[in-house]
Design a protein around this motif. Structure first.
Motif, PDB file in Angstrom:
ATOM      1  N   MET A  49       5.279   1.239  -5.464  1.00 21.70           N
ATOM      2  CA  MET A  49       4.539   1.556  -4.235  1.00 21.70           C
ATOM      3  C   MET A  49       4.263   3.047  -4.118  1.00 21.70           C
ATOM      4  O   MET A  49       4.231   3.619  -3.042  1.00 21.70           O
ATOM      5  CB  MET A  49       5.369   1.106  -3.031  1.00 21.70           C
ATOM      6  N   LYS A  50       4.134   3.673  -5.249  1.00 20.62           N
ATOM      7  CA  LYS A  50       3.919   5.124  -5.253  1.00 20.62           C
ATOM      8  C   LYS A  50       2.490   5.462  -5.620  1.00 20.62           C
ATOM      9  O   LYS A  50       1.861   4.797  -6.420  1.00 20.62           O
ATOM     10  CB  LYS A  50       4.861   5.792  -6.269  1.00 20.62           C
TER      11      LYS A  50
ATOM     12  N   MET B 117      -0.847   2.891  -6.299  1.00 24.07           N
ATOM     13  CA  MET B 117      -0.532   2.344  -4.967  1.00 24.07           C
ATOM     14  C   MET B 117      -0.279   0.849  -5.052  1.00 24.07           C
ATOM     15  O   MET B 117      -0.573   0.105  -4.126  1.00 24.07           O
ATOM     16  CB  MET B 117      -1.711   2.613  -4.037  1.00 24.07           C
ATOM     17  N   LYS B 118       0.224   0.437  -6.194  1.00 20.33           N
ATOM     18  CA  LYS B 118       0.476  -0.988  -6.395  1.00 20.33           C
ATOM     19  C   LYS B 118       1.963  -1.294  -6.364  1.00 20.33           C
ATOM     20  O   LYS B 118       2.791  -0.509  -6.788  1.00 20.33           O
ATOM     21  CB  LYS B 118      -0.091  -1.437  -7.750  1.00 20.33           C
ATOM     22  N   LEU B 119       2.230  -2.475  -5.890  1.00 19.66           N
ATOM     23  CA  LEU B 119       3.560  -3.029  -6.000  1.00 19.66           C
ATOM     24  C   LEU B 119       3.734  -3.474  -7.450  1.00 19.66           C
ATOM     25  O   LEU B 119       2.787  -3.952  -8.057  1.00 19.66           O
ATOM     26  CB  LEU B 119       3.609  -4.272  -5.115  1.00 19.66           C
TER      27      LEU B 119
ATOM     28  N   LYS C  49      -2.285  -7.239   5.145  1.00 17.52           N
ATOM     29  CA  LYS C  49      -1.964  -6.353   6.274  1.00 17.52           C
ATOM     30  C   LYS C  49      -1.490  -4.990   5.792  1.00 17.52           C
ATOM     31  O   LYS C  49      -1.783  -3.965   6.400  1.00 17.52           O
ATOM     32  CB  LYS C  49      -0.886  -6.989   7.160  1.00 17.52           C
ATOM     33  N   VAL C  50      -0.740  -4.997   4.701  1.00 12.30           N
ATOM     34  CA  VAL C  50      -0.296  -3.723   4.133  1.00 12.30           C
ATOM     35  C   VAL C  50      -1.506  -2.894   3.717  1.00 12.30           C
ATOM     36  O   VAL C  50      -1.626  -1.719   4.045  1.00 12.30           O
ATOM     37  CB  VAL C  50       0.632  -3.942   2.918  1.00 12.30           C
TER      38      VAL C  50
ATOM     39  N   VAL D  16       4.610  -3.049   8.675  1.00 15.84           N
ATOM     40  CA  VAL D  16       4.075  -4.358   8.297  1.00 15.84           C
ATOM     41  C   VAL D  16       5.143  -5.182   7.578  1.00 15.84           C
ATOM     42  O   VAL D  16       5.398  -6.336   7.926  1.00 15.84           O
ATOM     43  CB  VAL D  16       2.831  -4.214   7.391  1.00 15.84           C
TER      44      VAL D  16
ATOM     45  N   ALA E 114       8.103   4.724  -0.188  1.00 18.20           N
ATOM     46  CA  ALA E 114       7.798   6.135  -0.388  1.00 18.20           C
ATOM     47  C   ALA E 114       6.511   6.296  -1.174  1.00 18.20           C
ATOM     48  O   ALA E 114       6.548   6.316  -2.390  1.00 18.20           O
ATOM     49  CB  ALA E 114       8.942   6.807  -1.148  1.00 18.20           C
ATOM     50  N   PRO E 115       5.386   6.416  -0.474  1.00 15.12           N
ATOM     51  CA  PRO E 115       4.136   6.616  -1.205  1.00 15.12           C
ATOM     52  C   PRO E 115       4.191   7.852  -2.091  1.00 15.12           C
ATOM     53  O   PRO E 115       3.575   7.884  -3.147  1.00 15.12           O
ATOM     54  CB  PRO E 115       3.089   6.760  -0.100  1.00 15.12           C
TER      55      PRO E 115
ATOM     56  N   SER F 177       3.498   3.060   8.224  1.00 14.75           N
ATOM     57  CA  SER F 177       2.647   1.906   8.485  1.00 14.75           C
ATOM     58  C   SER F 177       2.957   0.774   7.507  1.00 14.75           C
ATOM     59  O   SER F 177       2.916  -0.396   7.866  1.00 14.75           O
ATOM     60  CB  SER F 177       1.171   2.302   8.448  1.00 14.75           C
TER      61      SER F 177
ATOM     62  N   VAL G  85       0.611 -10.984   3.873  1.00 17.51           N
ATOM     63  CA  VAL G  85       1.414  -9.764   4.013  1.00 17.51           C
ATOM     64  C   VAL G  85       0.707  -8.604   3.331  1.00 17.51           C
ATOM     65  O   VAL G  85       0.536  -7.525   3.902  1.00 17.51           O
ATOM     66  CB  VAL G  85       2.815  -9.943   3.396  1.00 17.51           C
ATOM     67  N   TRP G  86       0.275  -8.860   2.089  1.00 17.05           N
ATOM     68  CA  TRP G  86      -0.366  -7.769   1.331  1.00 17.05           C
ATOM     69  C   TRP G  86      -1.671  -7.320   1.963  1.00 17.05           C
ATOM     70  O   TRP G  86      -2.023  -6.147   1.925  1.00 17.05           O
ATOM     71  CB  TRP G  86      -0.616  -8.204  -0.118  1.00 17.05           C
TER      72      TRP G  86
ATOM     73  N   ARG H 285       6.648  -8.402  -6.283  1.00 13.74           N
ATOM     74  CA  ARG H 285       5.849  -9.609  -6.078  1.00 13.74           C
ATOM     75  C   ARG H 285       6.603 -10.848  -6.528  1.00 13.74           C
ATOM     76  O   ARG H 285       6.729 -11.823  -5.791  1.00 13.74           O
ATOM     77  CB  ARG H 285       4.519  -9.499  -6.842  1.00 13.74           C
TER      78      ARG H 285
ATOM     79  N   ALA I 206      -5.079  -1.436  -2.865  1.00 10.83           N
ATOM     80  CA  ALA I 206      -4.679  -2.792  -3.232  1.00 10.83           C
ATOM     81  C   ALA I 206      -3.210  -2.838  -3.601  1.00 10.83           C
ATOM     82  O   ALA I 206      -2.868  -2.624  -4.756  1.00 10.83           O
ATOM     83  CB  ALA I 206      -5.514  -3.275  -4.404  1.00 10.83           C
ATOM     84  N   PRO I 207      -2.350  -3.127  -2.623  1.00 10.26           N
ATOM     85  CA  PRO I 207      -0.926  -3.222  -2.958  1.00 10.26           C
ATOM     86  C   PRO I 207      -0.672  -4.259  -4.039  1.00 10.26           C
ATOM     87  O   PRO I 207       0.233  -4.108  -4.831  1.00 10.26           O
ATOM     88  CB  PRO I 207      -0.264  -3.592  -1.640  1.00 10.26           C
ATOM     89  N   VAL I 208      -1.487  -5.295  -4.051  1.00 13.96           N
ATOM     90  CA  VAL I 208      -1.506  -6.218  -5.188  1.00 13.96           C
ATOM     91  C   VAL I 208      -2.950  -6.561  -5.500  1.00 13.96           C
ATOM     92  O   VAL I 208      -3.818  -6.516  -4.625  1.00 13.96           O
ATOM     93  CB  VAL I 208      -0.677  -7.508  -4.938  1.00 13.96           C
TER      94      VAL I 208
ATOM     95  N   ILE J 119      -2.597   0.771   5.309  1.00 13.15           N
ATOM     96  CA  ILE J 119      -2.718   1.972   4.481  1.00 13.15           C
ATOM     97  C   ILE J 119      -4.111   2.579   4.642  1.00 13.15           C
ATOM     98  O   ILE J 119      -4.278   3.774   4.879  1.00 13.15           O
ATOM     99  CB  ILE J 119      -2.480   1.639   2.984  1.00 13.15           C
TER     100      ILE J 119
ATOM    101  N   PHE K 217       7.476  -9.188   8.997  1.00  9.50           N
ATOM    102  CA  PHE K 217       7.497 -10.564   8.490  1.00  9.50           C
ATOM    103  C   PHE K 217       8.905 -10.944   8.039  1.00  9.50           C
ATOM    104  O   PHE K 217       9.541 -10.198   7.285  1.00  9.50           O
ATOM    105  CB  PHE K 217       6.576 -10.713   7.277  1.00  9.50           C
TER     106      PHE K 217
END
Lengths: 149, 149
Positions: free
Chosen positions: A1-2, B1-3, A115-116, B123, B88-89, B119, A112-113, B8, A88-90, A120, B127
């Motif tokens: 998530m960086k 910025m991806k998980l 909304k994340v 989110v 932590a972005p 933010s 969930v993704w 997942r 795009a978190p995913v 952002i 959930f």
DNA sequence: CTTATTCCTATTAAATTAATAGGATTTAAT
DNA sequence: ATTAAATCCTATTAATTTAATAGGAATAAG
């Protein structure tokens, strides 16, 4: 998530340009020195920033880079997207072309993704370079450059 | 910025466990099959989930994994943090131990990253697994398993 | 003509992520 | 007791992405 250094360095670079925007074209060499980023790497960051219409280059001696728009018309979101791609978190909830997923039907984690992603985007789009310039002036005074951002 | 897939896959795994929580210990093999994730990789994900107190293991034949808490008391945020670390972005605004930065004084981009961090956290913390289970039941009916999440 | 600069492409180095492998340990069931 | 099913543990490898470096071509000011 960086965020990768592309986004972080790139934002610092354009903010540096915004803070120095009355000095004519700004050389990557000078940004590199102020920001402690390798010049060669900055060069690579300028390619997508140019393509996104955020900066313009001036070739030759006395050349360099300038912002293509007024800092108040450039959001942090634009800069980050130019450098890191769509938010795009995913992959399946990408702003641009969400990747098809065989599990999509009835997928419940996707909400969930989504909304994340939106939260952002909302934050990144709420800041303009001008906002950051203003903030920066608070620390350094009207006319001094902001080296540490 | 991806998980990463850790977050997942891991979320899908615990949600799978929540959906099957009345079946006794759930084997990684069965999760792997339903979710299309390699069993060996799942094994690695269970380590941090156990350490975070989200799942418990039952060794030996007929063993497997069970949720350590009620699904309504497990948030997506907990799962993601267990697997991906503190939100932590960028490192200097980590929820846990923000990395010191020589540029911190007067850093203006940091306020952006702080808002992004908050933010995202808001989110993810909003959930619970139970929320996702409920949502999932809408698609599959009360008693069927949810394979595609 | 010289110098300072962007531009372009390729390569390498480093780090992280994802997956695999092999065996040790535990325990239910027979 | 023995077997089989499962977690547990550690190490290794493969793949991908990120970050940085290198070398020169093109451009334009002076």
């Amino acid at each position: 998530m960086k965020l990768s250094t592309k986004g972080r360095y790139g934002l610092r670079a354009v903010l540096d340009m915004a803070l120095n925007k009355n000095e004519g074209p700004i050389t990557l060499n000078s940004i590199a020195e102020r920001q402690g980023i390798s010049e060669g790497y900055l060069e690579q960051l300028m390619v997508p920033l140019k393509r996104a219409g955020l900066v313009k280059s001036v070739r030759g001696a006395q050349g360099g880079y300038i912002l293509a728009k007024d800092p108040k018309n450039i959001t942090v979101g634009e800069v980050i997207r130019a450098l890191e791609g769509p938010i795009a978190p995913v992959a399946c909830v990408s702003e641009d072309y969400p990747e098809e997923c065989e599990r999509a039907e009835g997928c419940v984690t996707r909400m969930v993704w989504e909304k994340v992603r939106d939260s952002i985007a909302e934050v990144l789009d709420s800041f303009t370079l001008e906002d950051l310039v203003q903030e920066s002036r608070k620390y350094t005074g009207q006319n001094s450059y902001m080296y540490y951002i």
